[in-house]
Design a protein around this motif. Structure first.
Motif, mmCIF file in Angstrom:
data_model
loop_
_atom_site.group_PDB
_atom_site.id
_atom_site.type_symbol
_atom_site.label_atom_id
_atom_site.label_comp_id
_atom_site.label_asym_id
_atom_site.label_seq_id
_atom_site.Cartn_x
_atom_site.Cartn_y
_atom_site.Cartn_z
ATOM 1 N N GLN A 43 0.822 -1.229 0.018
ATOM 2 C CA GLN A 43 -0.077 0.043 0.065
ATOM 3 C C GLN A 43 0.816 1.333 0.149
ATOM 4 N N ASP A 44 2.007 1.129 0.364
ATOM 5 C CA ASP A 44 3.017 2.383 0.845
ATOM 6 C C ASP A 44 4.295 1.978 0.205
ATOM 7 N N ARG A 45 4.391 1.956 -1.196
ATOM 8 C CA ARG A 45 5.610 1.550 -1.662
ATOM 9 C C ARG A 45 6.871 2.287 -1.399
ATOM 10 N N LEU A 46 6.471 3.693 -1.532
ATOM 11 C CA LEU A 46 7.471 4.749 -1.441
ATOM 12 C C LEU A 46 7.932 5.035 0.153
ATOM 13 N N VAL A 47 7.067 4.759 0.903
ATOM 14 C CA VAL A 47 7.495 4.823 2.421
ATOM 15 C C VAL A 47 8.214 3.531 2.769
ATOM 16 N N ALA A 48 7.838 2.328 2.147
ATOM 17 C CA ALA A 48 8.510 1.112 2.411
ATOM 18 C C ALA A 48 9.807 1.146 1.731
ATOM 19 N N SER A 49 10.033 1.863 0.529
ATOM 20 C CA SER A 49 11.461 1.960 0.187
ATOM 21 C C SER A 49 12.264 2.693 1.050
ATOM 22 N N VAL A 50 11.620 3.812 1.169
ATOM 23 C CA VAL A 50 12.482 4.878 2.199
ATOM 24 C C VAL A 50 13.078 4.155 3.594
ATOM 25 N N ASP A 51 12.053 3.470 4.128
ATOM 26 C CA ASP A 51 12.350 2.688 5.351
ATOM 27 C C ASP A 51 13.619 1.598 5.232
ATOM 28 N N LEU A 62 13.728 14.261 1.214
ATOM 29 C CA LEU A 62 14.115 13.012 1.102
ATOM 30 C C LEU A 62 14.635 12.632 2.518
ATOM 31 N N TYR A 63 15.350 13.579 3.194
ATOM 32 C CA TYR A 63 15.661 13.329 4.555
ATOM 33 C C TYR A 63 14.672 13.216 5.604
ATOM 34 N N LEU A 64 13.517 14.163 5.359
ATOM 35 C CA LEU A 64 12.316 14.128 6.002
ATOM 36 C C LEU A 64 11.581 12.855 6.121
ATOM 37 N N LEU A 65 11.478 12.242 5.031
ATOM 38 C CA LEU A 65 10.667 11.110 4.724
ATOM 39 C C LEU A 65 11.602 10.010 5.500
ATOM 40 N N LEU A 66 12.908 9.977 5.115
ATOM 41 C CA LEU A 66 13.922 9.095 5.780
ATOM 42 C C LEU A 66 14.020 8.806 7.585
ATOM 43 N N THR A 67 13.736 10.018 8.032
ATOM 44 C CA THR A 67 13.728 10.027 9.375
ATOM 45 C C THR A 67 12.098 10.024 10.061
ATOM 46 N N GLY A 68 11.382 9.643 9.051
ATOM 47 C CA GLY A 68 9.814 9.195 9.669
ATOM 48 C C GLY A 68 8.871 10.182 9.926
ATOM 49 N N VAL A 69 9.345 11.722 9.189
ATOM 50 C CA VAL A 69 8.284 12.676 9.201
ATOM 51 C C VAL A 69 7.873 12.967 10.604
ATOM 52 N N SER A 81 11.405 22.010 10.916
ATOM 53 C CA SER A 81 12.836 22.364 10.356
ATOM 54 C C SER A 81 13.037 22.249 9.045
ATOM 55 N N VAL A 82 12.557 21.479 8.402
ATOM 56 C CA VAL A 82 12.498 21.262 6.886
ATOM 57 C C VAL A 82 11.543 22.586 6.247
ATOM 58 N N VAL A 83 10.578 22.768 6.747
ATOM 59 C CA VAL A 83 9.784 23.976 6.415
ATOM 60 C C VAL A 83 10.437 25.277 6.524
ATOM 61 N N MET A 84 10.876 25.512 7.589
ATOM 62 C CA MET A 84 11.545 26.626 8.167
ATOM 63 C C MET A 84 12.862 26.900 7.090
ATOM 64 N N LEU A 85 13.562 25.800 6.951
ATOM 65 C CA LEU A 85 14.750 26.151 6.140
ATOM 66 C C LEU A 85 14.458 26.060 4.531
#
Length: 808
Positions: free
Chosen positions: A200-208, A307-314, A321-325
């Motif tokens: 159901q979440d191929r992108l999330v599974a790939s990042v994990d 990508l780093y946001l996804l990698l660290t579990g959002v 931090s990502v939004v501000m930067l």
């Protein structure tokens, strides 16, 4: 207030107010109210009057906040809800894992938790539809499936409930803010069956999967778990394997923020990516002629941060931090001036609009308050040292200013939420942040980027990262030995005054009015504290704390001395410290700063569980226990802590009479003197009969406390003819059917009975027999499972009973 300078201030304030009111008072509005408020906002655009437009803007966002919160926190419809299976025993549930499984503890004794989106329950071989999110706790073992995996597991479902303690953490509300309807317990990780992996979440599974590969690489290069766990937290946001004692050390040292992926880590990543792109691009003359490479390099950091946001579990802190930067990067790209206050408001508004309950997450609150403190204080501190304009001295000064501002801005919130705060971070940051932030994080990122290019060089960078972390761990453990600020008197009014002070200092124009208001706000909060009645009010206070299926009483003597009788406790195999989690915070909220008399009635885990923590953290005058003393591992730990602090111990037996301050007398009725020389282990029943039974008298009132004593002890006291008549009876053994005989109750003849029992406990306590007996004699019964913490107050002539912390 300069509304034109900060256009998002009013919408954010209104939205936050609506969310807080809706959460605090369970308010909700229909969609028609939102439509009406939006129509008023549209019409105000045609009225060129600032007050009208401002009022309509505030009204719309206030109404929106009241409307939107229930959409996130309301459980699913009853006929499809997973809550139908609460407390029905073990059921097989199928669902999709929605969060990264978090591991706690050490290898061989680990536990795991994750969020499960349920889809059904297996009943009679068929899958019955069921919906709702669960916080699943796997008591033993580490779960291998990750986000997006469809699993089936055997669990017991329960909804968290309040005990009814002062300052208690509302875990149920915390889960509701995450859209979680209940918690579930799974015995072993082996009980989890993977049905389908990440479809159901191929992108999330790939990042994990990539995150797991990075974690495996870190652990392969750094076999020391205390080092590799910190490196994994720094680089990929995986805090799952950090040992509890090391995590507490980072918290006590005031540098736990470095372990959470935040703007600091994201900023370093953006800098490394931008510099790498710039370095490579400048090698191609065609690119240099056709593009502004510095602006291109800035933009290249945006997909890396995403990508780093996804990698660290959002995580919320990482998202903020990502939004501000990203806002800063875009502002630099279009060559516009940036206002840090507006950037903070934009980031806050975006996160709260996308996920309204994030406003109530403590990580969100502390992150924003720390940044707010930096924005407010750092320019003022730097302005005081205008003569230092450049060089290493200016950089060091800025570093000191940032550290002090973040620490100062979070002291009051930390005391309000956790009853303790650390200013050690001001000192620890000078050493730990350069080691971990500028050293370990930079070297670690380089290592991970080099893994697919040059593995030997990547391992070399990771080795250097590990060395820096090892040094940091040793420094942190030393800083953790420094004392903490501990205070439980911070109230919601203090928090409101603190936020008002920050708002006035930030948004009101400098001048005499702002200075006056900023001074009056904290002074008013302090004046209110001084106007509250003193704790030592010349009366006797008996407080039965609601500690679940355990027992703990706080007795305040008329001059103010505190006597703690028992300390509640978790089951021995829970691995949690009851004193740290439950008892200690409750005592601090009640204003207890010292225990003059610590009394243990007997050495069962549900009575002594929290005493060790109290003995370690609060001054204790004396320790009293019944003869011949206790046994077991928890008791040995308590004794060791008492002896290490030189706390005197006294053994009590029937016949002892102890005069206490303020005209209170304590008469010990059990165990008998014949137990004084007895040693060795005893079974549970025998230990219950060796419980300390005592009677307090103050003026015209008397109070009988029977711990876990049963029929045998009652018969012995009846046969000895000791004085038992009392206004108050603390019912024996949590209201068990094996205590409080009819003859005993007739002799005591109480007007009030107290029973300590856990809500919906598995033992069926208090027993119907005991309750019926008390009811027949017209005794007023107060139970912690129904009434929460119960307080009795006596001036020697009048006796009042209250339940000020009764759970809803």
């Amino acid at each position: 207030m300069a509304e034109g300078k900060h256009p998002l201030l009013m919408p954010f304030l209104a939205l936050s107010t609506g969310l807080v009111l809706g959460d605090r008072y369970a308010l909700s509005l229909p969609v028609s109210a939102v439509a009406a408020a939006f129509l008023a906002l549209l019409l105000s655009c045609f009225v060129r009057h600032r007050l009208v437009q401002g009022s309509c803007t505030f009204l719309f966002f206030l109404v929106w906040g009241l409307y939107v919160l229930p959409l996130w926190t309301t459980p699913p419809e009853a006929e499809r809800s997973i809550l139908r299976y609460e407390r029905r025993g073990a059921v097989v549930v199928e669902g999709v894992i929605r969060s990264l499984p978090m591991v706690a503890g050490t290898p061989g004794g680990s536990s795991t938790r994750f969020v499960l989106e349920t889809s059904g329950v297996v009943r009679d071989g068929r899958l019955a539809p069921a919906s709702g999110r669960l916080m699943v706790y796997v008591r033993s073992g580490e779960v291998s499936p990750g986000r997006g995996d469809l699993v089936r597991l055997l669990m017991r479902i329960s909804t968290p409930h309040l005990l009814g303690l002062p300052g208690e953490f509302d875990f149920g509300r915390y889960l509701a803010h995450q859209g979680i309807v209940a918690s579930a317990s799974v015995a072993r990780a082996d009980d989890l069956l993977l049905m389908r992996g990440g479809v159901q979440d191929r992108l999330v599974a790939s990042v994990d999967r990539q995150a797991r590969l990075m974690g495996d690489f870190i652990r392969a290069c750094l076999p020391d778990q205390r080092v590799s766990s910190v490196v994994a937290a720094l680089l990929i946001g995986d805090q799952r394997r950090i040992a509890d004692d090391l995590s507490r050390a980072y918290t006590r040292a005031g540098v736990s923020h470095i372990l959470s992926i935040s703007g600091f880590h994201v900023g370093i990543l953006a800098f490394v990516v931008a510099q790498a792109v710039l370095l490579i691009a400048t090698r191609f003359e065609t690119l240099a002629l056709r593009f502004n490479l510095r602006r291109v390099a800035l933009l290249s950091s945006l997909p890396a941060m995403l990508l780093y946001l996804l990698l660290t579990g959002v995580a919320p802190a990482t998202a903020r931090s990502v939004v501000m930067l990203a806002l800063f990067v875009l502002a630099l790209y279009v060559e516009r001036e940036t206002d840090p206050v507006n950037a903070l408001l934009v980031s806050a508004m975006m996160l709260v609009v996308v996920n309204p309950p994030s406003l109530f997450h403590i990580s969100f609150q502390l992150s924003f308050l720390a940044l707010w403190g930096m924005v407010l204080l750092v320019p003022r501190i730097m302005g005081r040292f205008g003569s230092i304009r450049r060089g290493w001295a200016r950089s060091l000064l800025r570093f000191c200013a940032v550290s002090c501002a973040a620490s100062i801005a979070t002291v009051v919130p930390l005391l309000y939420v956790f009853n303790q705060a650390s200013l050690n971070g001001i000192l620890a940051n000078f050493l730990v942040v350069p080691l971990l932030g500028y050293g370990a994080v930079l070297a670690g990122f380089c290592s991970l980027l080099l893994v697919p290019v040059c593995a030997p060089l990547a391992r070399l960078f990771m080795w250097a990262t590990g060395k820096l972390v090892a040094v940091s761990n040793r420094l942190v453990e030393e800083f953790a030995r420094l004392p903490l600020i501990t205070f439980g008197g911070i109230t919601a009014l203090d928090m409101l005054a603190f936020l008002l002070f920050m708002g006035l200092a930030t948004f009101v124009r400098p001048g005499r009015v702002r200075t006056t208001l900023c001074l009056l706000t904290p002074l008013l909060a302090i004046a209110i504290h001084f106007s509250t009645p003193p704790l030592a009010d010349g009366r006797l206070h008996v407080t039965m704390l609601s500690v679940g299926q355990g027992e703990s009483l706080l007795i305040r003597l008329p001059p103010g001395e505190a006597m703690l009788v028992d300390g509640g406790g978790f089951p021995p195999d829970s691995g949690r410290d009851f004193g740290e989690r439950i008892l200690g915070p409750a005592l601090l909220r009640l204003g207890v700063r010292r225990i003059d008399y610590m009394v243990m009635t007997h050495a069962h885990p549900d009575h002594l569980g929290g005493l060790s923590f109290v003995a370690r953290t609060l001054p204790v005058g004396q320790f009293w226990e019944p003869v011949p003393g206790g046994d077991g591992g928890a008791y040995a730990e308590l004794r060791a802590g008492l002896e290490s602090r030189g706390i005197p111990r006294r053994l009590l037996a029937a016949g002892d009479t102890l005069p206490l301050p303020g005209g209170v007398t304590m008469a010990v009725l059990s165990p008998p003197v014949s137990q004084r020389e007895r040693r060795g282990e005893t079974d549970d029943g025998e230990m219950n009969e060796q419980s300390l039974v005592f009677r307090l008298t103050y003026g015209e009132h008397s109070f009988l406390f029977t711990a876990d004593a049963g029929f045998a002890t009652e018969r012995r006291m009846l046969g000895q003819g000791v004085e038992l008549a009392s206004h108050l009876l603390k019912v024996g053994h949590h209201g068990s059917r094996f205590s409080t005989s009819e003859e005993f109750l007739a002799r005591v003849s109480p007007r009030i009975a107290l029973i300590s029992a856990g809500s919906r406990n598995a033992f069926g306590l208090p027993s119907p027999r005991t309750l019926a007996l008390l009811r027949r004699r017209g005794v007023a019964v107060y139970r912690t499972d129904l009434d929460g913490t119960v307080e009795l107050v006596s001036d020697g002539r009048c006796l009042a009973v209250g339940t000020p912390w009764r759970p809803n």
